[in-house]
Design a protein around this motif. Structure first.
Motif, PDB file in Angstrom:
ATOM      1  N   GLY A  10       0.813  -1.210   0.000  1.00  0.00           N
ATOM      2  CA  GLY A  10       0.000   0.000   0.000  1.00  0.00           C
ATOM      3  C   GLY A  10       0.847   1.261   0.000  1.00  0.00           C
ATOM      4  O   GLY A  10       0.590   2.202  -0.768  1.00  0.00           O
ATOM      5  N   MET A  11       1.863   1.306   0.871  1.00  0.00           N
ATOM      6  CA  MET A  11       2.747   2.467   0.919  1.00  0.00           C
ATOM      7  C   MET A  11       3.543   2.607  -0.365  1.00  0.00           C
ATOM      8  O   MET A  11       3.777   3.732  -0.854  1.00  0.00           O
ATOM      9  CB  MET A  11       3.692   2.368   2.117  1.00  0.00           C
ATOM     10  CG  MET A  11       4.705   3.512   2.219  1.00  0.00           C
ATOM     11  SD  MET A  11       3.933   5.144   2.332  1.00  0.00           S
ATOM     12  CE  MET A  11       3.387   5.129   4.049  1.00  0.00           C
ATOM     13  N   ALA A  12       3.975   1.477  -0.935  1.00  0.00           N
ATOM     14  CA  ALA A  12       4.725   1.538  -2.185  1.00  0.00           C
ATOM     15  C   ALA A  12       3.865   2.116  -3.308  1.00  0.00           C
ATOM     16  O   ALA A  12       4.324   2.951  -4.096  1.00  0.00           O
ATOM     17  CB  ALA A  12       5.228   0.151  -2.570  1.00  0.00           C
ATOM     18  N   ALA A  13       2.609   1.679  -3.384  1.00  0.00           N
ATOM     19  CA  ALA A  13       1.714   2.193  -4.424  1.00  0.00           C
ATOM     20  C   ALA A  13       1.509   3.695  -4.259  1.00  0.00           C
ATOM     21  O   ALA A  13       1.598   4.461  -5.236  1.00  0.00           O
ATOM     22  CB  ALA A  13       0.370   1.467  -4.369  1.00  0.00           C
ATOM     23  N   TRP A  14       1.248   4.136  -3.037  1.00  0.00           N
ATOM     24  CA  TRP A  14       0.982   5.572  -2.807  1.00  0.00           C
ATOM     25  C   TRP A  14       2.225   6.420  -3.019  1.00  0.00           C
ATOM     26  O   TRP A  14       2.192   7.443  -3.707  1.00  0.00           O
ATOM     27  CB  TRP A  14       0.454   5.782  -1.392  1.00  0.00           C
ATOM     28  CG  TRP A  14       0.283   7.246  -1.081  1.00  0.00           C
ATOM     29  CD1 TRP A  14      -0.789   8.025  -1.410  1.00  0.00           C
ATOM     30  CD2 TRP A  14       1.230   8.097  -0.423  1.00  0.00           C
ATOM     31  NE1 TRP A  14      -0.567   9.314  -0.996  1.00  0.00           N
ATOM     32  CE2 TRP A  14       0.661   9.383  -0.389  1.00  0.00           C
ATOM     33  CE3 TRP A  14       2.486   7.898   0.142  1.00  0.00           C
ATOM     34  CZ2 TRP A  14       1.312  10.470   0.198  1.00  0.00           C
ATOM     35  CZ3 TRP A  14       3.140   8.974   0.714  1.00  0.00           C
ATOM     36  CH2 TRP A  14       2.562  10.240   0.746  1.00  0.00           C
ATOM     37  N   SER A  15       3.361   6.006  -2.421  1.00  0.00           N
ATOM     38  CA  SER A  15       4.561   6.839  -2.479  1.00  0.00           C
ATOM     39  C   SER A  15       5.129   6.929  -3.888  1.00  0.00           C
ATOM     40  O   SER A  15       5.546   8.008  -4.342  1.00  0.00           O
ATOM     41  CB  SER A  15       5.621   6.310  -1.508  1.00  0.00           C
ATOM     42  OG  SER A  15       5.996   4.979  -1.835  1.00  0.00           O
ATOM     43  N   PHE A  16       5.140   5.812  -4.618  1.00  0.00           N
ATOM     44  CA  PHE A  16       5.647   5.847  -5.993  1.00  0.00           C
ATOM     45  C   PHE A  16       4.733   6.694  -6.880  1.00  0.00           C
ATOM     46  O   PHE A  16       5.211   7.422  -7.754  1.00  0.00           O
ATOM     47  CB  PHE A  16       5.777   4.431  -6.550  1.00  0.00           C
ATOM     48  CG  PHE A  16       7.095   3.770  -6.244  1.00  0.00           C
ATOM     49  CD1 PHE A  16       7.997   3.483  -7.254  1.00  0.00           C
ATOM     50  CD2 PHE A  16       7.437   3.438  -4.942  1.00  0.00           C
ATOM     51  CE1 PHE A  16       9.210   2.870  -6.977  1.00  0.00           C
ATOM     52  CE2 PHE A  16       8.644   2.830  -4.642  1.00  0.00           C
ATOM     53  CZ  PHE A  16       9.551   2.554  -5.663  1.00  0.00           C
ATOM     54  N   ALA A  17       3.430   6.585  -6.657  1.00  0.00           N
ATOM     55  CA  ALA A  17       2.504   7.407  -7.435  1.00  0.00           C
ATOM     56  C   ALA A  17       2.695   8.885  -7.112  1.00  0.00           C
ATOM     57  O   ALA A  17       2.703   9.734  -8.015  1.00  0.00           O
ATOM     58  CB  ALA A  17       1.064   6.979  -7.154  1.00  0.00           C
ATOM     59  N   ALA A  18       2.867   9.218  -5.833  1.00  0.00           N
ATOM     60  CA  ALA A  18       3.069  10.613  -5.436  1.00  0.00           C
ATOM     61  C   ALA A  18       4.374  11.168  -5.982  1.00  0.00           C
ATOM     62  O   ALA A  18       4.484  12.375  -6.238  1.00  0.00           O
ATOM     63  CB  ALA A  18       3.040  10.729  -3.915  1.00  0.00           C
ATOM     64  N   ALA A  19       5.376  10.297  -6.161  1.00  0.00           N
ATOM     65  CA  ALA A  19       6.668  10.734  -6.694  1.00  0.00           C
ATOM     66  C   ALA A  19       6.681  10.766  -8.216  1.00  0.00           C
ATOM     67  O   ALA A  19       7.699  11.135  -8.815  1.00  0.00           O
ATOM     68  CB  ALA A  19       7.776   9.824  -6.183  1.00  0.00           C
ATOM     69  N   GLY A  20       5.579  10.364  -8.834  1.00  0.00           N
ATOM     70  CA  GLY A  20       5.502  10.399 -10.290  1.00  0.00           C
ATOM     71  C   GLY A  20       6.033   9.161 -10.981  1.00  0.00           C
ATOM     72  O   GLY A  20       6.146   9.137 -12.207  1.00  0.00           O
ATOM     73  N   ALA A  21       6.352   8.110 -10.220  1.00  0.00           N
ATOM     74  CA  ALA A  21       6.892   6.887 -10.820  1.00  0.00           C
ATOM     75  C   ALA A  21       5.804   5.882 -11.165  1.00  0.00           C
ATOM     76  O   ALA A  21       6.065   4.903 -11.869  1.00  0.00           O
ATOM     77  CB  ALA A  21       7.910   6.238  -9.886  1.00  0.00           C
ATOM     78  N   GLY A  22       4.595   6.085 -10.652  1.00  0.00           N
ATOM     79  CA  GLY A  22       3.496   5.181 -10.955  1.00  0.00           C
ATOM     80  C   GLY A  22       3.269   4.151  -9.865  1.00  0.00           C
ATOM     81  O   GLY A  22       4.231   3.545  -9.355  1.00  0.00           O
ATOM     82  N   ALA A  23       2.012   3.959  -9.503  1.00  0.00           N
ATOM     83  CA  ALA A  23       1.680   2.994  -8.456  1.00  0.00           C
ATOM     84  C   ALA A  23       2.067   1.580  -8.845  1.00  0.00           C
ATOM     85  O   ALA A  23       2.500   0.785  -8.001  1.00  0.00           O
ATOM     86  CB  ALA A  23       0.188   3.067  -8.135  1.00  0.00           C
ATOM     87  N   ALA A  24       1.940   1.241 -10.123  1.00  0.00           N
ATOM     88  CA  ALA A  24       2.247  -0.120 -10.572  1.00  0.00           C
ATOM     89  C   ALA A  24       3.716  -0.462 -10.338  1.00  0.00           C
ATOM     90  O   ALA A  24       4.046  -1.567  -9.893  1.00  0.00           O
ATOM     91  CB  ALA A  24       1.894  -0.280 -12.054  1.00  0.00           C
ATOM     92  N   GLN A  25       4.608   0.485 -10.624  1.00  0.00           N
ATOM     93  CA  GLN A  25       6.033   0.226 -10.375  1.00  0.00           C
ATOM     94  C   GLN A  25       6.316   0.082  -8.886  1.00  0.00           C
ATOM     95  O   GLN A  25       7.146  -0.730  -8.485  1.00  0.00           O
ATOM     96  CB  GLN A  25       6.882   1.355 -10.965  1.00  0.00           C
ATOM     97  CG  GLN A  25       7.257   1.147 -12.416  1.00  0.00           C
ATOM     98  CD  GLN A  25       8.516   1.904 -12.800  1.00  0.00           C
ATOM     99  OE1 GLN A  25       8.783   3.000 -12.309  1.00  0.00           O
ATOM    100  NE2 GLN A  25       9.305   1.311 -13.681  1.00  0.00           N
ATOM    101  N   GLY A  26       5.622   0.856  -8.074  1.00  0.00           N
ATOM    102  CA  GLY A  26       5.809   0.727  -6.633  1.00  0.00           C
ATOM    103  C   GLY A  26       5.383  -0.631  -6.125  1.00  0.00           C
ATOM    104  O   GLY A  26       6.088  -1.269  -5.333  1.00  0.00           O
ATOM    105  N   VAL A  27       4.218  -1.108  -6.583  1.00  0.00           N
ATOM    106  CA  VAL A  27       3.736  -2.414  -6.148  1.00  0.00           C
ATOM    107  C   VAL A  27       4.662  -3.524  -6.644  1.00  0.00           C
ATOM    108  O   VAL A  27       4.988  -4.451  -5.891  1.00  0.00           O
ATOM    109  CB  VAL A  27       2.295  -2.642  -6.650  1.00  0.00           C
ATOM    110  CG1 VAL A  27       1.831  -4.052  -6.320  1.00  0.00           C
ATOM    111  CG2 VAL A  27       1.350  -1.625  -6.026  1.00  0.00           C
ATOM    112  N   ALA A  28       5.102  -3.429  -7.890  1.00  0.00           N
ATOM    113  CA  ALA A  28       6.014  -4.447  -8.427  1.00  0.00           C
ATOM    114  C   ALA A  28       7.302  -4.495  -7.621  1.00  0.00           C
ATOM    115  O   ALA A  28       7.838  -5.576  -7.329  1.00  0.00           O
ATOM    116  CB  ALA A  28       6.320  -4.158  -9.895  1.00  0.00           C
ATOM    117  N   THR A  29       7.811  -3.315  -7.231  1.00  0.00           N
ATOM    118  CA  THR A  29       9.035  -3.270  -6.422  1.00  0.00           C
ATOM    119  C   THR A  29       8.812  -3.906  -5.059  1.00  0.00           C
ATOM    120  O   THR A  29       9.643  -4.679  -4.573  1.00  0.00           O
ATOM    121  CB  THR A  29       9.503  -1.817  -6.255  1.00  0.00           C
ATOM    122  OG1 THR A  29       9.769  -1.249  -7.530  1.00  0.00           O
ATOM    123  CG2 THR A  29      10.753  -1.750  -5.395  1.00  0.00           C
TER     124      THR A  29
END
Length: 317
Positions: free
Chosen positions: A259-278
């Protein structure tokens, strides 16, 4: 140890389930598949090396705290127990049952279950506190989605830590009340296990090394899934995700981390999908890297069972 059914899951683990469901609804299952597929032999090798560094650092911290509380454990034995605990933490709900298990086993071995459990609790707490301090420093220095909020939280948090340290250094004030005895026990534990001169420098260094190992593992996972953010932008996201991963509201490590990865990556402009995959790649990488703990767990069971007795042969006739 039986696999817990849904009816036996701790209630706090339901929070992790809710977060996972929300993440899947937002991003779909694609990032989960991509995170697992991104792991190759080189990535897994790096994960194993970093897990060894993290485990040795945590074992040394436990050794220092347990010695101060009078339930000492050698570093080699602590390393084996930490591997076993980390493996259990990654496959059981809550993320802390493995640590409870190692505390109980160590307590039975030394004949002092209470102090042994407290030693594990205090060394875990010390590690989390150091991780939070480092996270605050990183989030204050480097740009992140929470950079504006961090000072508001950091000031009272540091004030609370300072107050706890000052109280722990005061002479003990034994009072007959139940609250007084509890405070006296906490005072003695912190004073003898954490703030004693022969322990606290090592506890801080070990916690810093373990935190750096976790961050490096996250960076390895991010690069494996194709995240191209520069280190100055990726590091704050890593510490945010790791702080969320430490919350005991997960299902075998899953939930708040994604959940935090999805939100933080999206807020940083990297995309929620990349955050979740990471986050998924990180979780899978940690699970594989902690498989030596399964070997320790099986060996422990065999030792507990003891040698099998030969069946006597009865002569007939």
């Amino acid at each position: 140890m039986t696999t817990p059914t849904w009816s036996r899951l701790p209630w706090r683990s339901l929070g992790g389930v809710v977060v996972l469901v929300a993440v899947v609804r937002q991003t779909g299952s694609g990032p989960f598949v991509a995170g697992v597929r991104a792991l190759d032999a080189t990535t897994l090798a790096w994960g194993a090396v970093l897990a060894l560094v993290i485990t040795v650092a945590g074992a040394w911290r436990w050794h220092l705290v347990a010695r101060g509380l009078g339930v000492g454990i050698g570093v080699p034995a602590a390393v084996a127990s930490c591997y076993r605990a980390q493996f259990l933490n990654t496959v059981l709900p809550g993320g802390i049952l493995g640590d409870v298990h190692r505390g109980v086993l160590h307590g039975r071995a030394v004949g002092a279950t209470g102090p042994a459990l407290r030693a594990v609790a205090w060394e875990r707490t010390a590690g989390q506190v150091v991780q939070l301090v480092l996270a605050v420093v990183v989030l204050l220095v480097l740009p992140s989605p929470l950079q504006g909020v961090v000072p508001v939280v950091a000031v009272p948090a540091f004030a609370l830590l300072l107050a706890v340290a000052l109280v722990a250094r005061r002479p003990r004030d034994p009072r007959p009340s139940r609250t007084g005895r509890l405070l006296a026990a906490v005072h003695d534990d912190v004073r003898c296990g954490l703030l004693v001169r022969r322990a606290w420098p090592g506890v801080v260094v070990a916690s810093c090394v373990a935190t750096a190992g976790h961050v490096a593992t996250f960076v390895v996972a991010a690069r494996a899934v194709g995240v191209t953010l520069p280190p100055a932008e990726l590091l704050p996201l890593a510490v945010l995700v790791l702080v969320a991963a430490g919350l005991p509201l997960n299902l075998a490590g899953w939930g708040p981390r994604e959940g935090m990865a999805a939100w933080s990556f999206a807020a940083a402009g990297a995309g929620a999908a990349q955050g979740v995959a990471t986050a998924v790649a990180y979780g899978a990488l940690v699970l594989v890297a902690n498989l030596p703990g399964l070997v320790v767990l099986l060996a422990t069971r065999e030792l507990a069972a003891g040698p099998s007795r030969p069946v006597p042969v009865v002569s007939r006739g």
